[in-house]
Structures are given as C-alpha cells and as structure tokens.
Design an enzyme around this catalytic site. Structure first.
Site, PDB file in Angstrom:
ATOM      1  N   LYS A   1      11.785   6.164  17.132  1.00 38.54           N
ATOM      2  CA  LYS A   1      11.800   5.907  15.690  1.00 38.54           C
ATOM      3  C   LYS A   1      13.248   5.883  15.252  1.00 38.54           C
ATOM      4  O   LYS A   1      14.112   6.472  15.908  1.00 38.54           O
ATOM      5  CB  LYS A   1      11.055   7.026  14.936  1.00 38.54           C
ATOM      6  CG  LYS A   1      10.539   6.591  13.585  1.00 38.54           C
ATOM      7  CD  LYS A   1       9.258   5.792  13.720  1.00 38.54           C
ATOM      8  CE  LYS A   1       8.711   5.341  12.388  1.00 38.54           C
ATOM      9  NZ  LYS A   1       7.342   4.796  12.540  1.00 38.54           N
TER      10      LYS A   1
HETATM   11  P1  NAD Z   1       6.273   0.178   2.662  1.00 42.61           P
HETATM   12  O1  NAD Z   1       7.665   0.562   2.387  1.00 42.61           O
HETATM   13  O2  NAD Z   1       5.912  -1.254   2.807  1.00 42.61           O
HETATM   14  O3  NAD Z   1       5.310   0.780   1.522  1.00 42.61           O
HETATM   15  C1  NAD Z   1       5.293   2.130   1.158  1.00 42.61           C
HETATM   16  C2  NAD Z   1       4.446   2.264  -0.105  1.00 42.61           C
HETATM   17  O4  NAD Z   1       4.312   3.638  -0.443  1.00 42.61           O
HETATM   18  C3  NAD Z   1       5.044   1.583  -1.324  1.00 42.61           C
HETATM   19  O5  NAD Z   1       4.006   1.017  -2.116  1.00 42.61           O
HETATM   20  C4  NAD Z   1       5.681   2.749  -2.086  1.00 42.61           C
HETATM   21  O6  NAD Z   1       5.820   2.486  -3.480  1.00 42.61           O
HETATM   22  C5  NAD Z   1       4.666   3.831  -1.809  1.00 42.61           C
HETATM   23  N1  NAD Z   1       5.165   5.168  -1.984  1.00 42.61           N
HETATM   24  C6  NAD Z   1       6.371   5.674  -1.635  1.00 42.61           C
HETATM   25  N2  NAD Z   1       6.449   6.964  -1.982  1.00 42.61           N
HETATM   26  C7  NAD Z   1       5.276   7.287  -2.546  1.00 42.61           C
HETATM   27  C8  NAD Z   1       4.749   8.463  -3.120  1.00 42.61           C
HETATM   28  N3  NAD Z   1       5.470   9.592  -3.172  1.00 42.61           N
HETATM   29  N4  NAD Z   1       3.498   8.428  -3.613  1.00 42.61           N
HETATM   30  C9  NAD Z   1       2.766   7.289  -3.556  1.00 42.61           C
HETATM   31  N5  NAD Z   1       3.213   6.138  -3.043  1.00 42.61           N
HETATM   32  C10 NAD Z   1       4.447   6.143  -2.550  1.00 42.61           C
HETATM   33  O7  NAD Z   1       5.833   0.998   3.967  1.00 42.61           O
HETATM   34  P2  NAD Z   1       4.648   0.669   4.980  1.00 42.61           P
HETATM   35  O8  NAD Z   1       5.202  -0.119   6.094  1.00 42.61           O
HETATM   36  O9  NAD Z   1       3.479   0.172   4.218  1.00 42.61           O
HETATM   37  O10 NAD Z   1       4.335   2.124   5.563  1.00 42.61           O
HETATM   38  C11 NAD Z   1       3.446   3.033   4.910  1.00 42.61           C
HETATM   39  C12 NAD Z   1       3.035   4.124   5.883  1.00 42.61           C
HETATM   40  O11 NAD Z   1       2.386   3.531   7.014  1.00 42.61           O
HETATM   41  C13 NAD Z   1       4.171   4.956   6.460  1.00 42.61           C
HETATM   42  O12 NAD Z   1       3.734   6.267   6.653  1.00 42.61           O
HETATM   43  C14 NAD Z   1       4.457   4.290   7.794  1.00 42.61           C
HETATM   44  O13 NAD Z   1       5.088   5.153   8.703  1.00 42.61           O
HETATM   45  C15 NAD Z   1       3.048   3.940   8.207  1.00 42.61           C
HETATM   46  N6  NAD Z   1       2.941   2.877   9.194  1.00 42.61           N
HETATM   47  C16 NAD Z   1       3.463   1.646   8.966  1.00 42.61           C
HETATM   48  C17 NAD Z   1       3.308   0.631   9.919  1.00 42.61           C
HETATM   49  C18 NAD Z   1       3.807  -0.771   9.686  1.00 42.61           C
HETATM   50  O14 NAD Z   1       3.481  -1.634  10.511  1.00 42.61           O
HETATM   51  N7  NAD Z   1       4.519  -1.071   8.634  1.00 42.61           N
HETATM   52  C19 NAD Z   1       2.646   0.909  11.126  1.00 42.61           C
HETATM   53  C20 NAD Z   1       2.118   2.189  11.324  1.00 42.61           C
HETATM   54  C21 NAD Z   1       2.261   3.154  10.345  1.00 42.61           C
END
Ligand code: NAD
Length: 407
Positions: free
Chosen positions: A97
């Site tokens: 990561k």
């Molecule tokens: P992103 O940056 O696209 O979106 C994050 C979202 O969370 C945004 O809508 C943001 O406004 C919101 N957010 C941030 N802080 C917040 C809070 N305190 N309360 C409520 N909402 C909040 O990120 P993403 O890629 O969608 O990732 C989201 C989660 O999924 C993370 O935990 C990430 O590690 C996990 N994840 C992502 C992927 C991927 O392919 N992108 C894969 C596996 C896991």
C-alpha cells in the site's frame, strides 16, 4: 486492528511462531519527503509512504491513498490486508500500500500532477511490473495512475503500462476496472442472499461514501432492483425511504462534486446514516466507522465491508454476538484487485479482453471465494472474517515454508 485480526486467526491456525513474527511486520517500509512547487511559487513538502508487506507469492500489489490522515501505521495495516486479500483470491501477488499525506481536494490539477510525479520518482526503485504495482485508492483515480505510469516510463525510456493498474484504457487500462470493486461487492451480496433463498430485489441498502466504490455499489444495487435508501459523502448524506434516484444523484455529483444540494431526499448525518434500519449496510469510505459505541445500535441484517477496515475488533465481537452477518473487507472489496490482476495480465501479454469476459471472470472468482470462505465459516463455526483470514494466512504460511529461509 490488522494485527489483532491477524493474531486471532493465527492462534486458531496454531501458526508456527517464526512465521507469525515474520508476518506481523512489513517486509519493507519506505518513507519519502516530497517537495512540490505550488501554483503560487512557494514549495511545500509532503510525506509519502510505500509499504511492501509480503511478496512470497509474487510482486506486491496495492493502492495509493491521498488523504490528510495518511501515516506509516495506516499504510502498513492496509498493506497487510492486501496480502490476505490477494492470497484469498488466488492471485499471484503479495500485499502493498502507499499514500501521501495531503488533502487532494485543496490541490490544483497541476499541483497534484507535480506531487504524483515526485512521489513516483522517489519510490521508483521499489515499483515495477515484477516488483510492486500501485493502483487507485481513496483520493486517487485513473488520472493519477496515468501520471505514475508516464513518470515511470519516462525514467525507463519506454512505455511500461504494467507498472500500475486502474489507469485509463487508452494507455493499457482494463475495461471494467473502474466499477470492479463495486461489482465484486454486489456479487458477494447476491451470493449471500442466494444462500437464504433471497434476491436483491426490494432489499433496502444504505451506503456510506459515494466515491469510486460507494457510487458504483449504489448504481449496481439500484440496477439490480434493490432500494438504496441513503448515501453519504465526506460533507453530508441524503435519505429517501422510497429509494433514491441513483442515476439522478450520480448526475448531480458529476456536476456539483458533492451530494450536498441534492433535492430528492432528506438530510442525514454520517453518524445517523449508519444506524438506519436496512437489509444491507455498506460502509464504502474510510476505516474505523463501526465501533463499540455504534455497533450495539446498528439496525442492519447484513454488514458488507466495501471499505478497508471499517469495523474495529471490539465492534466485530458485538456484531458477532448480535448475529449480524458480516462480509469482511478482504473478501467483499476484492473485486478491485481481481480486475487489477486482469489488467496486469493484459498489459504483460499486450492482448486485451472484452468487457463481458472481464465481468464474467470477476463474478466467477468472487462467488468461488465467497463459497470457500462460507464453507470454512460453517464447518468451524467461526465468522466470515476469521475464515477468510485463516484461508489467506495458511496459504502465505505454506508458500513461505515451501520457499524456505534465505540465506
Ligand atoms: P474515493 O476517494 O473515490 O471515495 C471516498 C468517498 O468517501 C468519497 O465519497 C468521500 O467523500 C467519502 N468520505 C470520506 N471521508 C468520509 C467520512 N468521514 N464519512 C463519510 N464519507 C466519507 O475512494 P474509493 O476508491 O471509493 O475507496 C473507498 C474505500 O474502499 C476505501 O476504504 C478504500 O480503501 C476501499 N477500496 C477501494 C478500492 C478501489 O478499487 N478504489 C478497492 C478496494 C477497497
């Protein structure tokens, strides 16, 4: 949290103490200082990280996070979870990561580009298609991956598409990667419901986070006939008991960036959103959202961890005692790294697949992994998380024992 979960699964496996110690610490942790010229001419210095937890099964793999709370401990925990996720899904990758402590919302496009190029340059010896392959995570996207790919390729002197995944299709990205995590989450939910003789139609879902993962989960659930009654982002949330019009909300967010101002529902805070009565509660934002404070009040039938680490170990025990079915992060959100794997394979072969083929292969892998985890959970009478971690840790342990210790 990552260590507590690991130790509990390792205890149940009676893991060799030498292997236990080896797996508790990352193989390699890199901290870098990133001086970046801002648009007004002054230089700001950011802290960047890249952690390789394990690479017994192949090059390490994991996202890059841009967020003001990024620190070495968080990145190391996320890297460990990536090791388990890749092993569980049968991918030839270890876990990694990365992250930069910054607020991407406050940086201009040019500042983001300079920051990304400097970060890539500082970790250039430690990434590569055979070494470690970054991907998008919170605060990063396909454009950031394109700049990382370009910076790495400029240094090498030729195009190296396989150095990152989640990049635009035009430079070697994969069809279906953007929605892959969301699609995998929905495939797991459908399989869990199938177990009970139920389907997604009419199920009430609540989604925290409306970024890449949350928005795609909401869109795919609504398309499958579920009723998405509440969603939120970092600023606010919106609730509509009749079900939100997700295409209209996506359109609104595409124009306004945030959910704020969407008229077709009532406002709900992130705290209250988690407590709404529903069939499916899907945290898809940051870690540590379900704690011992709110776990006793959760009113969902199923908790589906689309985010990484949304549930603390203390909350986990409460949910277990309350009989709430949890699909753990290492399984639920593995669709992203699965299609990242497909992207890497396509880049190495320079041979690209059709979207339908990618979706079918992804769903088949998700369902197979779900069934394997569920079978162990049933036979050992343990939680899905414990079962998923045991399967993954056992596989890494077998690989390390087979390879032996060098020198
Ligand atoms: P992103 O940056 O696209 O979106 C994050 C979202 O969370 C945004 O809508 C943001 O406004 C919101 N957010 C941030 N802080 C917040 C809070 N305190 N309360 C409520 N909402 C909040 O990120 P993403 O890629 O969608 O990732 C989201 C989660 O999924 C993370 O935990 C990430 O590690 C996990 N994840 C992502 C992927 C991927 O392919 N992108 C894969 C596996 C896991």
């Amino acid at each position: 949290m990552a260590l507590t979960q690991f130790e509990s699964a390792a205890d149940r496996l009676s893991l060799d103490p030498n292997l236990r110690l080896r797996l508790m610490a990352p193989k390699r942790a890199i901290m870098v200082s990133l001086p970046v010229r801002m648009d007004d001419g002054h230089v700001e210095t950011f802290s960047g990280y890249r952690v390789h937890h394990d690479n017994s099964l192949g090059p390490s793999k994991g996202g890059v996070r841009y967020h003001p709370n990024v620190n070495l401990g968080e990145v190391a925990a996320l890297a460990m979870w990536m090791t388990w996720k890749c092993a569980l899904m049968g991918l030839p990758f270890g876990g990694a990561k990365g992250g930069v402590n910054c607020d991407p919302g406050r940086l201009s496009r040019n500042e983001l580009q300079r920051l990304t190029r400097r970060y890539t340059t500082e970790i250039v010896q430690f990434i590569g298609p055979e070494v470690d392959i970054p991907a998008p995570d919170v605060g990063t996207n396909d454009q950031i991956m394109a700049w990382m790919m370009d910076t790495y390729s400029q240094i090498k002197g030729y195009a190296v598409p396989g150095v990152v995944t989640g990049k635009p299709v035009v430079i070697g990205g994969s069809l279906g990667r953007t929605e892959a995590t969301g699609r995998g989450v929905v495939a797991c939910i459908a399989e869990a419901l199938r177990d009970r003789g139920e389907t997604l139609v009419g199920k009430q879902a609540v989604v925290q986070g409306f970024g890449n993962v949350g928005a795609n989960v909401a869109r795919l659930l609504a398309a499958a006939g579920a009723r998405v009654i509440a969603v939120s982002d970092v600023r606010s949330g919106v609730y509509n008991a009749a079900g939100l019009d997700i295409p209209a909300l996506l359109q609104h967010v595409a124009e306004a960036r945030f959910i704020e101002g969407f008229k077709q529902g009532e406002a709900v805070t992130n705290t209250d959103l988690l407590l709404l009565p529903c069939d499916l509660l899907i945290p898809a934002a940051l870690g540590g959202q379900i704690t011992e404070e709110n776990a006793p009040q959760l009113a969902c039938a199923m908790l589906v961890e689309a985010a990484n680490g949304p549930t603390t170990p203390a909350a986990d025990a409460i949910l277990d005692a309350r009989g709430i079915f949890v699909i753990p992060d290492v399984l639920a959100n593995a669709g992203g790294v699965v299609v990242s794997y497909f992207e890497w394979v396509q880049d190495l072969q320079q041979f690209f697949w059709k979207e339908k083929e990618i979706e079918d292969k992804l769903c088949a892998l998700m369902v197979e992994a779900f069934r394997t985890v569920r079978a162990l959970a049933h036979s050992e009478q343990i939680s899905m998380r414990q079962a998923a971690l045991m399967l993954a840790i056992r596989k890494i342990a077998q690989a390390q024992l087979a390879r032996g210790l060098f020198p």
